[in-house]
Enzyme design. Sequence first.
Site, short mmCIF file in Angstrom:
data_model
loop_
_atom_site.label_atom_id
_atom_site.label_comp_id
_atom_site.label_asym_id
_atom_site.label_seq_id
_atom_site.Cartn_x
_atom_site.Cartn_y
_atom_site.Cartn_z
N GLU A 156 9.62 8.05 17.76
CA GLU A 156 9.82 8.23 19.59
C GLU A 156 9.22 9.78 19.30
O GLU A 156 9.70 10.65 18.89
CB GLU A 156 11.20 8.21 19.21
CG GLU A 156 11.73 8.72 20.37
CD GLU A 156 13.02 8.45 20.71
OE1 GLU A 156 14.08 9.29 20.10
OE2 GLU A 156 13.95 8.32 21.78
N SER B 145 19.62 11.06 18.80
CA SER B 145 18.45 10.72 18.01
C SER B 145 19.16 9.94 16.96
O SER B 145 20.27 10.06 16.55
CB SER B 145 17.55 11.87 17.31
OG SER B 145 18.34 12.46 16.75
N CYS C 134 16.23 7.39 26.88
CA CYS C 134 15.93 6.26 26.16
C CYS C 134 15.18 4.83 26.16
O CYS C 134 15.07 4.43 25.73
CB CYS C 134 17.34 7.05 25.79
SG CYS C 134 18.08 5.63 26.24
N PHE D 193 20.56 15.99 25.37
CA PHE D 193 20.61 17.33 26.66
C PHE D 193 19.90 16.27 27.53
O PHE D 193 19.68 16.32 28.60
CB PHE D 193 19.19 18.10 25.49
CG PHE D 193 17.58 17.53 25.85
CD1 PHE D 193 17.15 17.16 27.07
CD2 PHE D 193 17.24 17.01 23.93
CE1 PHE D 193 15.77 16.74 26.35
CE2 PHE D 193 16.10 15.98 24.14
CZ PHE D 193 15.07 15.81 25.61
N LYS E 286 31.43 16.93 23.33
CA LYS E 286 30.68 18.22 22.21
C LYS E 286 28.86 17.96 23.08
O LYS E 286 28.15 17.12 22.77
CB LYS E 286 30.78 17.64 20.77
CG LYS E 286 30.33 19.36 20.00
CD LYS E 286 29.00 19.85 20.96
CE LYS E 286 28.02 18.85 20.20
NZ LYS E 286 26.17 19.51 21.14
#
Length: 501
Positions: free
Chosen positions: A383, A227, A282, A150, A174
């Site tokens: 994280e 993730s 990230c 996202f 996707k």
Amino acid sequence: MTDLVSFWINGARHTARSPRTADVTNPATGQTVRRVALGDEADVDRAVRAAGAAFPAWSATPALRRSRIMARLKELIETHRDELARLITEEHGKTLPDALGEVQRGLEVVEFASGVPHLQKGEHAEDVGRGIDCHSRLQALGVCAGITPFNFPVMVPCWMFPVAIACGNTFVLKPSEKDPSASMRLAELCKEAGLPDGVFNVVHGDKVAVDALLAHPLVKAVSFVGSTPIAKYVYETAARGGKRVQALGGAKNHAVVMPDADLDFAADAIAGAGYGSAGERCMAISAVVAVGEIGDALVQKIASIGAAYKVAGGEAPGADMGPLISKAHRDKVAGYVDSGEAEGAALVLDGRGLSVAGNEQGFFLGPTLFDHVGPEMSIYRDEIFGPVLSVVRVDTLDEAIALVNRNAYGNGTAIFTASGGAARKFQNEIEVGMVGVNVPIPVPMAFFSFGGWKQSLFGDLHVHGMEGVAFYTRTKVITERWPSAAMPASSARSTVMPTHG
Ligand code: NAD
């Protein structure tokens, strides 16, 4: 009734067969702005077959023509950058200038991909034997799939599909179901740029659609960004099915600050990289390693910068930081702040309970700073993916390097120092894929690759740059001889291992 985001298959919008949908929320207001269709196996099959049918003609299209379509796409993205950025801000929450930066970084990969006639050249050697020449070709794989997170709804898809398509592959994307609209706009722009129908397709969905892509026999390669647990799952599942995979995972990026660093500069850079995009990058800095005596001064400077940041809806003028992606994620981040306190870290700046006037239902959490964090604490190990910075104090550069190298993740890191020697030692010894020297977010540059080490990447090749070209092509080596009167093939009849010499 809110609009439904459907699929893009074979050059047109397609209604989903699956009845499942999810809400798409504006994180700044907490309101549902549209719904997105969640594809099932049949929907994915339709998109993959469209991509499969488009492959023979597209892979046979000369590289120069593919390149020109990429060049037009780059221009179209530039023309529509504001519109794309507004879609990102509406569904993701990041500030408009930040969203514009994301679009810019995405279009730079399209620009890189437009160099494909040069990038996809093989090698040639003449006279590898008497009258024998050898050359290599980089050929397209077939249908490639991209599964994206996202946090960069334009840039991360652009890390994948422009390079794949420019190399002659066809593609099924996707995107994240949390912010699906920008990818549909990209698909329309691809068509406008002249990309033949079926070359780029978009199917929305969740695990059901991802699993259908991973299992589909026509899909030859899978690029994933998200993730770590899902990256590992995608890597293992797709590889078991014989597919080529690159799966980029999560991160815990450390900024090491040496006692000789310019502290004002370092504090500004670290606050920007830690709190920008609400920490949902990230490459966000989440751990600060203060070396030697500078700890107190550094913490005080970061705290005063963070406290002054304007937290607001992404479209608000002058906003430094927007909301988190969802209420569930905001609550999870707040839960980490609770744990940090319970585990004994010193909470210097607390972003919990922040309310933004006019946006009381938004998913906001302000800049948060912990000092005296221990490596055993969950706020250091996990994280968090929110605007939470944890300062760990060490005495020496060796200790700082050992700390970073012990961490499970290895995406990005940075050192702040005035010493070339310290910077050189850090570059040599650090076990991380992307390293900044007085640069808090080193990369992404389209013409270099992007990817981490350890639990931040499963697979061998990074995205974009020449590693991206290698990922989306397979090499064929051709050895040829053309016997003639001048060069007779008299030595061809032999049972001896050919040595050509
Ligand atoms: P995520 O892993 O939840 O989702 C990523 C994609 O996987 C989405 O398309 C989602 O629909 C799909 N997915 C989710 N659950 C799944 C499941 N159980 N099975 C199969 N597919 C599933 O990640 P996110 O929350 O969208 O993004 C944030 C994460 O992405 C962070 O960990 C961040 O560090 C990481 N990220 C990494 C990079 C990088 O370059 N390494 C870049 C951007 C984001």
